[in-house]
Scaffold this motif. Structure first.
Motif, short mmCIF file in Angstrom:
data_model
loop_
_atom_site.label_atom_id
_atom_site.label_comp_id
_atom_site.label_asym_id
_atom_site.label_seq_id
_atom_site.Cartn_x
_atom_site.Cartn_y
_atom_site.Cartn_z
N ALA A 64 0.84 -1.20 0.00
CA ALA A 64 0.00 0.00 0.00
C ALA A 64 0.88 1.25 0.00
CB ALA A 64 -0.93 -0.01 1.21
N GLN A 65 2.04 1.20 0.66
CA GLN A 65 2.93 2.36 0.66
C GLN A 65 3.57 2.55 -0.71
OE1 GLN A 65 2.31 3.97 3.43
NE2 GLN A 65 1.27 2.04 3.91
N LEU A 66 3.94 1.41 -1.33
CA LEU A 66 4.57 1.49 -2.66
C LEU A 66 3.67 2.27 -3.63
CD1 LEU A 66 6.82 -0.45 -1.79
CD2 LEU A 66 6.38 -1.77 -3.85
N ASP A 67 2.38 2.04 -3.51
CA ASP A 67 1.43 2.71 -4.41
C ASP A 67 1.40 4.22 -4.20
OD1 ASP A 67 0.72 0.30 -5.50
OD2 ASP A 67 -1.02 0.00 -4.17
N CYS A 68 1.80 4.67 -3.01
CA CYS A 68 1.71 6.11 -2.69
C CYS A 68 2.88 6.91 -3.26
CB CYS A 68 1.70 6.33 -1.19
SG CYS A 68 0.34 5.56 -0.34
N PHE A 69 3.96 6.23 -3.66
CA PHE A 69 5.17 6.96 -4.05
C PHE A 69 5.62 6.56 -5.45
CE2 PHE A 69 4.91 6.62 0.53
CZ PHE A 69 5.25 7.88 0.98
#
Lengths: 255, 472
Positions: A72-77
């Motif tokens: 989910a973090q990967l998708d944010c950056f």
């Protein structure tokens, strides 16, 4: 810095990953971190969908849950720009532990691309932005606690000191057993409370014994732990994240 | 959760004993300082550690072949090799040798494998008198305790503890708290025993496959006495102690004493390649080598966990461990304590019985940093935490999956759900910040020695938006 660490040239913009602990308990540290970067003429992007790096689950053995949160973090950056993290512990998770977490999974190459863009705040300020700080504060004496991740995993404790040493009126006081862990260890502090308590009491005492006016650290887990004990005993200095400390001492518009 | 309760009881006992804590703290501080002084050149140290890791990794890579070669060379040299898959088999092998010689007493040099075998207890049950000749081991044997450290077995005892113990066990000897006098008393007692014992037993630091050589590192000379004076010498070792070549030894010997005690070299370094040869005037007439598996080959099957078999038993990981420094060796409840013990022992004894040990670490990394053969201890501790709670154990060896609880997995599932739904996460944080006044001041164990952390009035997410910081 690690001997083999490469740093990019100063970018036009960066992402900021605030960490969940800063988000809820120490938001001023996150704000100060972003302001320190902005002051160097670099645009800061704070994706509103970011949450936690996933470390608590990873260190508790719940890898599947940690992977979901990490993805989910990967998708944010998504953009290919640096991701700056005001915590060596969370930065270490994202830079070094993510590739372990995603070992033997189809996402590994994407994860590695992300991990290579992760930088801890002080290493970013020193090696990428090459900041020159001008101290505007009164003379003071501080104790520095570099977290275990800052010392070992990320090897940025020198960068912590470097930034503090740029401040003319700040003296760093050496504490006994400086390199020893404060006893936080995430869920360890709850699972093995008695050992953790013994460790934090020793750490807080060695910091209080320096006579410092402030405890500065680059990691809020340690700060919450050590300051928590210092406040409990009523002895010793107030704790502050290094970003807040640097910003307050160098920002002309703050008193 | 019985294991956790028992561990906590041992921890509580250790933490409440201020003398014990002082004993460990001061010794560990001393050992860390000495190690650091012994490696003044950090670049050289890192090169050596890499070399040490490569030597050990290479030996493990070729383990089956090297063990065969070791057996062949030893046999050719006249050393009799005994294979033991289990502790029982190893104990029986030692007992058989004793019985074959009608021997009723055994003098021992320091050996952690014999501790793992609980050999003393076993032999005593068969009417054999066993005497530890290493000073520290002698002390813990007198006290009826297991060692609390793999290099310094009696480190939990103060000088005064030892003086009182000697007074109780040897009332004829005048009471003294002087270290020299105490050591001399022990030496006098032991010296007589060396001449009486017909069989000596030792551990093994390295077994060289190329030459069939048993290497033994020690400081007191008791190891040399045990392996030369009695007519029969029995060496016991774990199968992982083998190295390929004689030239592997110097780098390992540069690392081992420095990492363990900060010594550049130990007082004695014994290399035993055969029993007494014809025409030689001394040395044992028989040498036996007992090779113990006891779970090592199952550790060996996992390429990651196998790295723990590189260990050369220097004790640096425990010397540098802030948890070990506070709770001491006995709290772990296993033969080998500290970080390496928390990795190896649960694999051998089962995560269902000792799964609590890998969780008793802050993962600070001091152990991995000090390890002379670069065993990635924090990584392996993390791996065992995973193995014990995984819900899809590929097999049930080691007690995999045994510590998974419905409640804990539910907590992590909820945590994961909240952290993968950003809107929900922000809403949750909004509630927490706005209702922060309702958060209790007492947060269980945390607030026993700490003030509860104060939740901020606004989250960083909110502050960033208010500051006009872009979202993407």
């Amino acid at each position: 810095m690690k001997p083999d660490q490469q740093y990019p040239d100063k970018p036009l913009s960066v992402y900021f990953f605030g960490t969940c602990l800063i988000d809820l308990i120490y938001p001023q540290a996150g704000l100060a971190g972003m302001q320190l970067i902005q002051r160097e003429g670099v645009k800061v992007i704070f994706p509103q969908d970011q949450t936690c790096c996933g470390q608590p689950a990873w260190n508790s053995g719940y890898r599947e849950q940690a992977r979901s949160v990490a993805l989910a973090q990967l998708d944010c950056f998504p953009q290919d720009i640096p991701i700056v993290v005001p915590s060596a512990s969370c930065a270490g998770m994202m830079r070094y532990q993510y590739p372990e977490l995603f070992k033997d999974t189809p996402q590994l190459s994407r994860v590695k691309g992300f991990s290579n863009r992760v930088f801890e705040l002080t290493e970013f300020l020193v090696h990428v932005l090459k900041v020159k700080l001008k101290d505007l504060g009164p003379p003071t004496r501080v104790a520095l606690h570099a977290s275990c991740s800052a010392q070992r995993e990320m090897a940025v404790s020198e960068e912590h000191s470097n930034l503090l040493q740029q401040l003319d009126n700040v003296e760093i006081l050496e504490q006994e057993r400086k390199r020893e862990c404060c006893g936080f260890g995430g869920t360890f502090a709850v699972k093995h409370a008695e050992i953790s308590n013994a460790m934090v009491e020793d750490k807080a005492k060695s910091i209080a014994d320096t006579g410092a006016e402030k405890l500065v650290s680059g990691d809020c887990g340690c700060l919450m732990n050590i300051s928590g004990n210092l406040q409990h005993t009523g002895q010793g200095p107030e704790g502050q994240h290094i970003a807040t400390f640097l910003w307050e001492r160098t920002n002309a518009t703050e008193s | 959760m019985q294991q956790k309760v028992e561990f906590e009881q041992r921890v509580h006992k250790a933490l409440s004993d201020s003398q014990l804590r002082q004993n460990f703290r001061s010794t560990m501080d001393g050992l860390m300082a000495k190690r650091s002084q012994a490696f003044p050149d950090k670049e050289r140290l890192e090169k050596l550690r890499l070399q040490g890791a490569q030597i050990r990794a290479n030996a493990l890579l070729k383990l089956p072949e090297l063990l065969e070669q070791l057996e062949e060379r030893c046999t050719a040299n006249g050393i009799r090799v005994h294979w033991a898959e289990t502790v029982e088999q190893a104990n029986q092998a030692v007992l058989k040798i004793m019985q074959d010689h009608n021997a009723t007493n055994l003098i021992k040099g320091k050996s952690m494998v014999s501790e793992e075998m609980e050999l003393n207890h076993f032999l005593e049950q068969h009417g054999i008198e066993v005497l530890e000749s290493d000073l520290g081991e002698f002390i813990v044997q007198l006290a009826g305790e297991p060692p609390s450290h793999i290099v310094a077995p009696a480190i939990h005892k103060s000088r005064q503890d030892i003086a009182r113990l000697f007074q109780e066990k040897f009332p004829d000897i005048p009471y003294s708290e002087d270290v020299e006098t105490l050591t001399r008393s022990a030496r006098d007692i032991l010296r007589r025993k060396f001449y009486e014992a017909s069989i000596g037993l030792s551990g093994v630091n390295f077994a060289v496959a190329e030459t069939g050589t048993i290497c033994l590192v020690e400081n007191e000379g008791n190891g040399r006495m045990c392996t030369t004076i009695p007519d029969v010498h029995i060496a016991v070792t774990g199968i992982e102690k083998v190295v390929e070549k004689l030239s592997d030894i110097p780098p390992l010997m540069e690392l081992l004493p420095r990492s363990a005690t900060g010594q550049h070299i130990t007082t004695y370094f014994n290399m035993i390649t055969s029993p007494r040869k014809e025409g030689e005037k001394d040395g044992p007439r028989e040498v036996h080598l007992v090779l113990l598996d006891n779970g090592r080959s199952s550790i060996y099957e996992d390429p990651e966990l196998m790295e723990s078999l590189r260990c050369i038993r220097c004790g640096a990981c425990m010397n540098h461990c802030p948890v070990y420094a506070r709770i001491g060796g006995h709290a772990y409840g296993t033969t080998i304590p500290g970080p390496i013990g928390s990795v190896i022992e649960p694999q051998k004894l089962g995560l269902d019985r000792f799964g609590v040990l890998p969780t008793a670490s802050t993962l600070c990394g001091a152990c991995g940093e000090a390890c002379p053969v670069r065993i990635p201890l924090p990584k392996l501790l993390n791996r065992l935490r995973f193995e014990q709670v995984r819900d899809d154990p590929p097999d049930n060896t080691m007690g995999k999956g045994s510590q998974r609880s419905i409640r804990e997995s539910l907590v992590w599932n909820l945590w994961s759900w909240a952290n993968t739904h950003p809107a929900l996460y922000r809403l949750g944080c909004l509630f927490l910040t706005r209702l922060r006044g309702l958060v209790p001041k007492q947060l269980g164990v945390w607030t026993r020695v700490r003030k509860a952390p104060a939740i901020a009035p606004k989250t960083l997410h909110e502050l960033a938006r208010e500051m006009g910081i872009e979202d993407e």
